[in-house]
Structure formats: C-alpha cells, structure tokens
Design a protein around this motif. Structure first.
Motif, PDB file in Angstrom:
ATOM      1  N   GLY A  70      40.853 -14.916  67.188  1.00 40.10           N
ATOM      2  CA  GLY A  70      40.645 -13.506  66.901  1.00 40.10           C
ATOM      3  C   GLY A  70      40.011 -12.712  68.029  1.00 40.10           C
ATOM      4  O   GLY A  70      39.991 -11.481  67.986  1.00 40.10           O
ATOM      5  N   ARG A  71      39.490 -13.401  69.038  1.00 40.95           N
ATOM      6  CA  ARG A  71      38.856 -12.693  70.155  1.00 40.95           C
ATOM      7  C   ARG A  71      39.573 -12.944  71.481  1.00 40.95           C
ATOM      8  O   ARG A  71      39.572 -12.074  72.353  1.00 40.95           O
ATOM      9  N   PHE A  72      40.160 -14.117  71.632  1.00 38.95           N
ATOM     10  CA  PHE A  72      40.811 -14.500  72.893  1.00 38.95           C
ATOM     11  C   PHE A  72      42.319 -14.598  72.684  1.00 38.95           C
ATOM     12  O   PHE A  72      42.785 -14.977  71.609  1.00 38.95           O
ATOM     13  N   THR A  73      43.064 -14.294  73.752  1.00 34.57           N
ATOM     14  CA  THR A  73      44.519 -14.416  73.711  1.00 34.57           C
ATOM     15  C   THR A  73      45.005 -15.076  74.988  1.00 34.57           C
ATOM     16  O   THR A  73      44.711 -14.588  76.087  1.00 34.57           O
ATOM     17  N   ILE A  74      45.747 -16.161  74.832  1.00 36.15           N
ATOM     18  CA  ILE A  74      46.336 -16.836  75.983  1.00 36.15           C
ATOM     19  C   ILE A  74      47.775 -16.378  76.143  1.00 36.15           C
ATOM     20  O   ILE A  74      48.484 -16.153  75.158  1.00 36.15           O
ATOM     21  N   SER A  75      48.183 -16.229  77.390  1.00 39.84           N
ATOM     22  CA  SER A  75      49.561 -15.836  77.655  1.00 39.84           C
ATOM     23  C   SER A  75      49.997 -16.391  79.003  1.00 39.84           C
ATOM     24  O   SER A  75      49.179 -16.881  79.773  1.00 39.84           O
ATOM     25  N   ARG A  76      51.283 -16.298  79.248  1.00 44.69           N
ATOM     26  CA  ARG A  76      51.822 -16.793  80.510  1.00 44.69           C
ATOM     27  C   ARG A  76      52.912 -15.857  80.988  1.00 44.69           C
ATOM     28  O   ARG A  76      53.517 -15.140  80.193  1.00 44.69           O
ATOM     29  N   ASP A  77      53.129 -15.826  82.267  1.00 43.53           N
ATOM     30  CA  ASP A  77      54.229 -15.061  82.854  1.00 43.53           C
ATOM     31  C   ASP A  77      54.994 -16.027  83.748  1.00 43.53           C
ATOM     32  O   ASP A  77      54.541 -16.352  84.853  1.00 43.53           O
ATOM     33  N   ASN A  78      56.115 -16.500  83.248  1.00 41.10           N
ATOM     34  CA  ASN A  78      56.865 -17.524  83.981  1.00 41.10           C
ATOM     35  C   ASN A  78      57.524 -16.966  85.250  1.00 41.10           C
ATOM     36  O   ASN A  78      57.841 -17.735  86.164  1.00 41.10           O
ATOM     37  N   ILE A  79      57.717 -15.658  85.289  1.00 40.56           N
ATOM     38  CA  ILE A  79      58.307 -15.047  86.477  1.00 40.56           C
ATOM     39  C   ILE A  79      57.267 -14.954  87.590  1.00 40.56           C
ATOM     40  O   ILE A  79      57.514 -15.317  88.745  1.00 40.56           O
ATOM     41  N   LYS A  80      56.084 -14.471  87.224  1.00 40.83           N
ATOM     42  CA  LYS A  80      54.999 -14.345  88.201  1.00 40.83           C
ATOM     43  C   LYS A  80      54.270 -15.671  88.426  1.00 40.83           C
ATOM     44  O   LYS A  80      53.440 -15.770  89.326  1.00 40.83           O
ATOM     45  N   ASN A  81      54.573 -16.658  87.578  1.00 42.49           N
ATOM     46  CA  ASN A  81      53.909 -17.964  87.670  1.00 42.49           C
ATOM     47  C   ASN A  81      52.406 -17.837  87.458  1.00 42.49           C
ATOM     48  O   ASN A  81      51.601 -18.339  88.253  1.00 42.49           O
ATOM     49  N   MET A  82      52.054 -17.160  86.374  1.00 43.38           N
ATOM     50  CA  MET A  82      50.656 -16.882  86.071  1.00 43.38           C
ATOM     51  C   MET A  82      50.334 -17.283  84.637  1.00 43.38           C
ATOM     52  O   MET A  82      51.204 -17.279  83.759  1.00 43.38           O
ATOM     53  N   VAL A  83      49.066 -17.584  84.423  1.00 36.56           N
ATOM     54  CA  VAL A  83      48.538 -17.829  83.084  1.00 36.56           C
ATOM     55  C   VAL A  83      47.320 -16.920  82.918  1.00 36.56           C
ATOM     56  O   VAL A  83      46.561 -16.725  83.866  1.00 36.56           O
ATOM     57  N   TYR A  84      47.157 -16.373  81.716  1.00 37.11           N
ATOM     58  CA  TYR A  84      46.075 -15.420  81.475  1.00 37.11           C
ATOM     59  C   TYR A  84      45.264 -15.821  80.242  1.00 37.11           C
ATOM     60  O   TYR A  84      45.762 -16.486  79.329  1.00 37.11           O
ATOM     61  N   LEU A  85      44.032 -15.356  80.230  1.00 43.74           N
ATOM     62  CA  LEU A  85      43.203 -15.454  79.039  1.00 43.74           C
ATOM     63  C   LEU A  85      42.479 -14.127  78.874  1.00 43.74           C
ATOM     64  O   LEU A  85      41.604 -13.790  79.661  1.00 43.74           O
ATOM     65  N   GLN A  86      42.905 -13.372  77.873  1.00 50.43           N
ATOM     66  CA  GLN A  86      42.234 -12.129  77.556  1.00 50.43           C
ATOM     67  C   GLN A  86      41.101 -12.431  76.593  1.00 50.43           C
ATOM     68  O   GLN A  86      41.310 -13.067  75.561  1.00 50.43           O
ATOM     69  N   MET A  87      39.926 -11.963  76.937  1.00 46.02           N
ATOM     70  CA  MET A  87      38.741 -12.230  76.125  1.00 46.02           C
ATOM     71  C   MET A  87      38.110 -10.907  75.727  1.00 46.02           C
ATOM     72  O   MET A  87      37.833 -10.065  76.587  1.00 46.02           O
ATOM     73  N   THR A  88      37.898 -10.730  74.452  1.00 46.41           N
ATOM     74  CA  THR A  88      37.271  -9.514  73.944  1.00 46.41           C
ATOM     75  C   THR A  88      36.043  -9.869  73.122  1.00 46.41           C
ATOM     76  O   THR A  88      35.839 -11.026  72.733  1.00 46.41           O
ATOM     77  N   ASN A  89      35.232  -8.839  72.848  1.00 51.97           N
ATOM     78  CA  ASN A  89      34.026  -9.026  72.044  1.00 51.97           C
ATOM     79  C   ASN A  89      33.228 -10.242  72.523  1.00 51.97           C
ATOM     80  O   ASN A  89      32.850 -11.113  71.736  1.00 51.97           O
ATOM     81  N   LEU A  90      32.976 -10.283  73.802  1.00 53.67           N
ATOM     82  CA  LEU A  90      32.310 -11.438  74.387  1.00 53.67           C
ATOM     83  C   LEU A  90      30.864 -11.538  73.933  1.00 53.67           C
ATOM     84  O   LEU A  90      30.186 -10.519  73.690  1.00 53.67           O
ATOM     85  N   LYS A  91      30.410 -12.788  73.817  1.00 46.73           N
ATOM     86  CA  LYS A  91      29.069 -13.086  73.341  1.00 46.73           C
ATOM     87  C   LYS A  91      28.334 -13.915  74.392  1.00 46.73           C
ATOM     88  O   LYS A  91      28.975 -14.598  75.199  1.00 46.73           O
ATOM     89  N   PRO A  92      27.026 -13.910  74.389  1.00 45.65           N
ATOM     90  CA  PRO A  92      26.281 -14.712  75.363  1.00 45.65           C
ATOM     91  C   PRO A  92      26.688 -16.182  75.350  1.00 45.65           C
ATOM     92  O   PRO A  92      26.698 -16.833  76.406  1.00 45.65           O
TER      93      PRO A  92
END
Length: 124
Positions: A70-92
């Motif tokens: 519910g806070r993080f989202t993993i994704s990939r871009d096979n064309i750009k050859n990248m992997v991402y992790l979007q993180m929201t509502n971060l906590k200590p």
C-alpha cells in the motif's frame, strides 16, 4: 561498477516520498525476476538481515512485504533496462540501505545479481 547501480536514495521527512532507480547494464532486465531488498544501518548480522521489500516476476506478478503493502510500488522498464521502487508515506523505520536484485534460473544455472545499494534516511 557492477551491472546493477541503484540511485535515488537520500534524506526525506516522515510522510515524504522517494523513487529508487536501478540501472542495469550488460544483462536484459526483461528476462529476470526483479526485487528490492533492504538492510538496516550497520553490518549484516542475525538481527540486521537483508529483507525483501518487493518483487516483480517476469510474468508481471508482484509481491510486497507487509510493511511495504500500500505504500511502495515496484516496476520495471524493459526498454530502458531499469527497475524502480516508488516509496510513499515514508516512516523512520524505513531507514535502510536498499538493494536491487535480479535473479533467474536457466538450464540449472542460477543467476543472481546485486547492486551496491542506496541509502534512505527518513527523519522523524
């Protein structure tokens, strides 16, 4: 540098957001299951293990740790050859070194690649 290089870490306030990126070179992201792990500050130990945050299979199936759901989202871009992790509502407690991982098994051989990590610090 190895084939995986993470970036995007930094200092953020509680409730803030960050997007981590993993640039992959020399290997095709699309043929691997990808994942993000994290490890708290300090050396690896029985009380400071590298924990799987999120995973994304080649079939597009995602999985998240309970703390990431519910806070993080993993994704990939096979064309750009990248992997991402979007993180929201971060906590200590999200403060950690975050590592990108690519993994697959082909013809009985295991391929397992790791980046050097990117540091995330969430201030309270």
């Amino acid at each position: 540098q190895g084939p995986l290089v993470e970036s995007g870490g930094g200092l953020v306030e509680t409730g803030g957001s960050l997007t981590l990126s993993c640039a992959v070179s020399g290997i095709a992201v699309g043929s691997f299951d990808v994942a993000w792990y994290r490890q708290g500050p300090g050396p690896l130990s029985p009380t400071n293990l590298r924990v799987k945050v999120a995973g994304l299979s080649t079939a597009g199936v995602t999985e998240y740790a309970d703390f990431a759901q519910g806070r993080f989202t993993i994704s990939r871009d096979n064309i750009k050859n990248m992997v991402y992790l979007q993180m929201t509502n971060l906590k200590p407690e999200d403060t950690a070194d975050y590592y990108c991982n690519l993994r697959k098994t082909r013809n009985l051989r295991d391929y397992d690649y790791w980046g050097a990590g990117t540091e995330v610090t969430v201030s309270s």
